[in-house]
Design a protein around this motif. Structure first.
Motif, mmCIF file in Angstrom:
data_model
loop_
_atom_site.group_PDB
_atom_site.id
_atom_site.type_symbol
_atom_site.label_atom_id
_atom_site.label_comp_id
_atom_site.label_asym_id
_atom_site.label_seq_id
_atom_site.Cartn_x
_atom_site.Cartn_y
_atom_site.Cartn_z
ATOM 1 N N MET A 1 0.814 -1.189 0.000
ATOM 2 C CA MET A 1 0.000 0.000 0.000
ATOM 3 C C MET A 1 0.862 1.259 0.000
ATOM 4 O O MET A 1 0.939 1.992 0.959
ATOM 5 C CB MET A 1 -0.972 -0.050 1.190
ATOM 6 N N PRO A 2 1.571 1.497 -1.098
ATOM 7 C CA PRO A 2 2.373 2.714 -1.193
ATOM 8 C C PRO A 2 1.508 3.960 -1.032
ATOM 9 O O PRO A 2 0.344 3.966 -1.363
ATOM 10 C CB PRO A 2 2.992 2.640 -2.589
ATOM 11 N N SER A 3 2.142 4.987 -0.533
ATOM 12 C CA SER A 3 1.407 6.204 -0.207
ATOM 13 C C SER A 3 2.249 7.409 -0.569
ATOM 14 O O SER A 3 3.466 7.334 -0.630
ATOM 15 C CB SER A 3 1.117 6.187 1.297
ATOM 16 N N ASN A 4 1.607 8.546 -0.843
ATOM 17 C CA ASN A 4 2.391 9.770 -1.016
ATOM 18 C C ASN A 4 2.229 10.643 0.228
ATOM 19 O O ASN A 4 2.491 11.827 0.211
ATOM 20 C CB ASN A 4 2.022 10.515 -2.294
ATOM 21 N N SER A 5 1.809 10.019 1.308
ATOM 22 C CA SER A 5 1.727 10.652 2.620
ATOM 23 C C SER A 5 2.858 10.075 3.465
ATOM 24 O O SER A 5 2.965 8.855 3.610
ATOM 25 C CB SER A 5 0.369 10.346 3.250
ATOM 26 N N TYR A 6 3.718 10.954 3.985
ATOM 27 C CA TYR A 6 4.914 10.502 4.693
ATOM 28 C C TYR A 6 4.963 11.083 6.095
ATOM 29 O O TYR A 6 4.714 12.268 6.290
ATOM 30 C CB TYR A 6 6.176 10.928 3.939
ATOM 31 N N LEU A 7 5.302 10.225 7.057
ATOM 32 C CA LEU A 7 5.547 10.645 8.429
ATOM 33 C C LEU A 7 7.064 10.605 8.624
ATOM 34 O O LEU A 7 7.681 9.545 8.446
ATOM 35 C CB LEU A 7 4.853 9.703 9.419
ATOM 36 N N LEU A 8 7.655 11.737 8.962
ATOM 37 C CA LEU A 8 9.102 11.823 9.124
ATOM 38 C C LEU A 8 9.496 11.557 10.564
ATOM 39 O O LEU A 8 8.971 12.176 11.486
ATOM 40 C CB LEU A 8 9.587 13.210 8.695
ATOM 41 N N ASP A 9 10.430 10.647 10.739
ATOM 42 C CA ASP A 9 10.957 10.337 12.061
ATOM 43 C C ASP A 9 11.978 11.411 12.454
ATOM 44 O O ASP A 9 12.499 12.141 11.606
ATOM 45 C CB ASP A 9 11.623 8.951 12.026
ATOM 46 N N THR A 10 12.281 11.473 13.719
ATOM 47 C CA THR A 10 13.209 12.476 14.246
ATOM 48 C C THR A 10 14.556 12.408 13.546
ATOM 49 O O THR A 10 15.104 13.436 13.126
ATOM 50 C CB THR A 10 13.382 12.283 15.764
ATOM 51 N N ASN A 11 15.105 11.202 13.399
ATOM 52 C CA ASN A 11 16.428 11.083 12.781
ATOM 53 C C ASN A 11 16.416 11.545 11.332
ATOM 54 O O ASN A 11 17.406 12.067 10.836
ATOM 55 C CB ASN A 11 16.985 9.661 12.921
ATOM 56 N N THR A 12 15.300 11.402 10.648
ATOM 57 C CA THR A 12 15.185 11.858 9.265
ATOM 58 C C THR A 12 15.276 13.376 9.195
ATOM 59 O O THR A 12 15.959 13.930 8.318
ATOM 60 C CB THR A 12 13.856 11.377 8.651
ATOM 61 N N ILE A 68 -4.191 6.265 18.226
ATOM 62 C CA ILE A 68 -2.729 6.169 18.245
ATOM 63 C C ILE A 68 -2.259 5.578 19.562
ATOM 64 O O ILE A 68 -1.375 4.718 19.593
ATOM 65 C CB ILE A 68 -2.085 7.548 17.988
ATOM 66 N N LYS A 69 -2.854 6.007 20.655
ATOM 67 C CA LYS A 69 -2.479 5.490 21.976
ATOM 68 C C LYS A 69 -2.661 3.976 22.034
ATOM 69 O O LYS A 69 -1.753 3.239 22.442
ATOM 70 C CB LYS A 69 -3.310 6.164 23.059
ATOM 71 N N GLU A 70 -3.821 3.490 21.622
ATOM 72 C CA GLU A 70 -4.105 2.047 21.696
ATOM 73 C C GLU A 70 -3.194 1.249 20.762
ATOM 74 O O GLU A 70 -2.721 0.172 21.129
ATOM 75 C CB GLU A 70 -5.578 1.776 21.388
ATOM 76 N N LYS A 71 -2.939 1.770 19.569
ATOM 77 C CA LYS A 71 -2.050 1.072 18.640
ATOM 78 C C LYS A 71 -0.623 1.065 19.173
ATOM 79 O O LYS A 71 0.079 0.051 19.073
ATOM 80 C CB LYS A 71 -2.107 1.725 17.250
ATOM 81 N N ILE A 87 5.007 4.990 19.532
ATOM 82 C CA ILE A 87 4.035 6.056 19.232
ATOM 83 C C ILE A 87 4.207 6.543 17.795
ATOM 84 O O ILE A 87 3.223 6.746 17.078
ATOM 85 C CB ILE A 87 4.164 7.220 20.234
ATOM 86 N N ILE A 88 5.429 6.706 17.350
ATOM 87 C CA ILE A 88 5.679 7.165 15.982
ATOM 88 C C ILE A 88 5.191 6.114 14.976
ATOM 89 O O ILE A 88 4.532 6.455 13.985
ATOM 90 C CB ILE A 88 7.166 7.517 15.792
ATOM 91 N N VAL A 89 5.475 4.851 15.220
ATOM 92 C CA VAL A 89 4.992 3.782 14.339
ATOM 93 C C VAL A 89 3.465 3.757 14.325
ATOM 94 O O VAL A 89 2.839 3.653 13.261
ATOM 95 C CB VAL A 89 5.571 2.411 14.761
ATOM 96 N N ALA A 90 2.855 3.869 15.495
ATOM 97 C CA ALA A 90 1.390 3.873 15.576
ATOM 98 C C ALA A 90 0.805 5.068 14.834
ATOM 99 O O ALA A 90 -0.238 4.954 14.167
ATOM 100 C CB ALA A 90 0.948 3.888 17.039
ATOM 101 N N THR A 91 1.466 6.203 14.915
ATOM 102 C CA THR A 91 1.004 7.396 14.205
ATOM 103 C C THR A 91 1.030 7.163 12.701
ATOM 104 O O THR A 91 0.075 7.511 11.992
ATOM 105 C CB THR A 91 1.867 8.613 14.586
ATOM 106 N N HIS A 107 12.319 -0.615 10.528
ATOM 107 C CA HIS A 107 12.185 -1.193 9.194
ATOM 108 C C HIS A 107 11.692 -2.641 9.266
ATOM 109 O O HIS A 107 11.413 -3.234 8.229
ATOM 110 C CB HIS A 107 13.516 -1.121 8.438
ATOM 111 N N THR A 108 11.595 -3.194 10.456
ATOM 112 C CA THR A 108 11.156 -4.587 10.610
ATOM 113 C C THR A 108 9.684 -4.700 10.995
ATOM 114 O O THR A 108 9.209 -5.803 11.234
ATOM 115 C CB THR A 108 12.004 -5.300 11.691
ATOM 116 N N ILE A 109 8.969 -3.602 11.034
ATOM 117 C CA ILE A 109 7.558 -3.615 11.425
ATOM 118 C C ILE A 109 6.720 -3.875 10.171
ATOM 119 O O ILE A 109 6.618 -2.998 9.300
ATOM 120 C CB ILE A 109 7.138 -2.274 12.083
ATOM 121 N N PRO A 110 6.120 -5.056 10.048
ATOM 122 C CA PRO A 110 5.418 -5.387 8.803
ATOM 123 C C PRO A 110 4.105 -4.628 8.580
ATOM 124 O O PRO A 110 3.627 -4.560 7.454
ATOM 125 C CB PRO A 110 5.155 -6.887 8.941
ATOM 126 N N GLU A 111 3.540 -4.046 9.622
ATOM 127 C CA GLU A 111 2.237 -3.381 9.487
ATOM 128 C C GLU A 111 2.307 -2.032 8.770
ATOM 129 O O GLU A 111 1.275 -1.488 8.394
ATOM 130 C CB GLU A 111 1.594 -3.148 10.869
#
Length: 123
Positions: A1-12, A68-71, A87-91, A107-111
């Protein structure tokens, strides 16, 4: 499910600032956790804070909500991530966004879809 919506992590964001990269046109957001991490470095100068705040003004900042909290709880219980990372992954998951990070553990989170910054820049 590729997306053009991106969530940037802190290190990025740190890496992008250091390299002065220009991101390709897309829908970018960050977690409130990333905002907090970026602005809470103990040795952050006033000038650095201004630069970071200006940069953050270009992104949607996603606050914590019940979904987000529950995920994040579920992810943390099964993936053994630190709470901020969960929290970032859930977001990313809840917002159906591709997570842009160099954190190998994420990078190992399959969801979720995950990209490195260099891969995003080559799209």
């Amino acid at each position: 499910m590729p997306s053009n919506s991106y969530l940037l992590d802190t290190n990025t964001i740190i890496y992008a600032l250091q390299r002065r990269v220009t991101l390709p046109t897309a829908d970018y957001s960050i977690s409130v956790i990333t905002e907090m991490e970026l602005l809470s470095f103990p040795q952050l100068s006033n000038q650095e804070e201004k630069v970071i705040r200006k940069l953050l003004s270009y992104f949607s900042i996603i606050s914590l909500n019940e979904s987000i909290k529950e995920k994040a709880i579920a992810i943390r219980r099964t993936k053994r991530l630190k709470l901020p990372d969960a929290i970032i992954v859930a977001t990313a998951y809840i917002n159906k966004a591709t997570l842009v990070t160099s954190d190998k553990a994420l990078h190992t989170i399959p969801e979720i879809n995950v990209l490195k910054l260099d891969n995003l820049l080559s799209l």
